[in-house]
Design a protein around this motif. Sequence first.
Motif, PDB file in Angstrom:
ATOM      1  N   TRP A  58       0.830  -1.201   0.000  1.00 13.00           N
ATOM      2  CA  TRP A  58       0.000   0.000   0.000  1.00 13.00           C
ATOM      3  C   TRP A  58       0.867   1.254   0.000  1.00 13.00           C
ATOM      4  N   GLN A  89       2.450   1.701  -3.423  1.00 12.09           N
ATOM      5  CA  GLN A  89       1.441   2.187  -4.371  1.00 12.09           C
ATOM      6  C   GLN A  89       1.127   3.660  -4.110  1.00 12.09           C
ATOM      7  N   THR A  90       0.975   4.016  -2.848  1.00  7.63           N
ATOM      8  CA  THR A  90       0.655   5.397  -2.487  1.00  7.63           C
ATOM      9  C   THR A  90       1.789   6.340  -2.902  1.00  7.63           C
ATOM     10  N   GLU A 120       1.572   6.829  -6.617  1.00  7.99           N
ATOM     11  CA  GLU A 120       0.463   7.733  -6.920  1.00  7.99           C
ATOM     12  C   GLU A 120       0.835   9.169  -6.581  1.00  7.99           C
ATOM     13  N   ALA A 146     -12.233  10.059  -4.031  1.00  9.72           N
ATOM     14  CA  ALA A 146     -12.211   8.603  -4.204  1.00  9.72           C
ATOM     15  C   ALA A 146     -10.887   8.022  -3.708  1.00  9.72           C
ATOM     16  N   GLU A 147      -9.770   8.687  -4.022  1.00 14.65           N
ATOM     17  CA  GLU A 147      -8.458   8.207  -3.591  1.00 14.65           C
ATOM     18  C   GLU A 147      -8.316   8.272  -2.071  1.00 14.65           C
ATOM     19  N   ASP A 173     -10.052   5.316  -0.607  1.00 16.54           N
ATOM     20  CA  ASP A 173      -9.246   4.101  -0.709  1.00 16.54           C
ATOM     21  C   ASP A 173      -8.174   4.078   0.375  1.00 16.54           C
ATOM     22  N   ARG A 202      -9.691   3.230   3.776  1.00 13.69           N
ATOM     23  CA  ARG A 202      -9.930   1.790   3.955  1.00 13.69           C
ATOM     24  C   ARG A 202      -8.624   1.058   4.258  1.00 13.69           C
ATOM     25  N   ALA A 203      -7.549   1.422   3.588  1.00 19.11           N
ATOM     26  CA  ALA A 203      -6.258   0.779   3.824  1.00 19.11           C
ATOM     27  C   ALA A 203      -5.756   1.073   5.239  1.00 19.11           C
TER      28      ALA A 203
END
Length: 113
Positions: free
Chosen positions: A7, A10-11, A14, A43-44, A47, A50-51
């Motif tokens: 995560w 990925q973050t 991004e 939206a991001e 996400d 939630r993580a």
Amino acid sequence: PVVVTEWITQTQAERRSIEADQRALKATKPNRMSHAEITQLVAEVGDATRAIRSADPNLKAEIYRRLDLKLDYDPETETVHAKINLAHTVGQSIVSGGGLEPPRPIKGTSTSS
């Protein structure tokens, strides 16, 4: 730890992509977010939320520290006001367009997550 590491990787990717987009945008026009950009950002953030919820508690503390999370509890209204500082993390943007209400605290919000 593997999930959280993925995560974070990925973050960070991004974040680099968003920063590159922001630099390109600044070169062409004033730094104002469009409705579509705001929608994508929300939206991001969802996400990421939630993580964070499923992250190990020790890693949550580091995430909150990097976000410069501040929580203020108001016992009179039984609300928690949460503030984060994204200026040093993402950059600063000006939100354009009308109809956006200021954030309101959520009654009974817990600080245990």
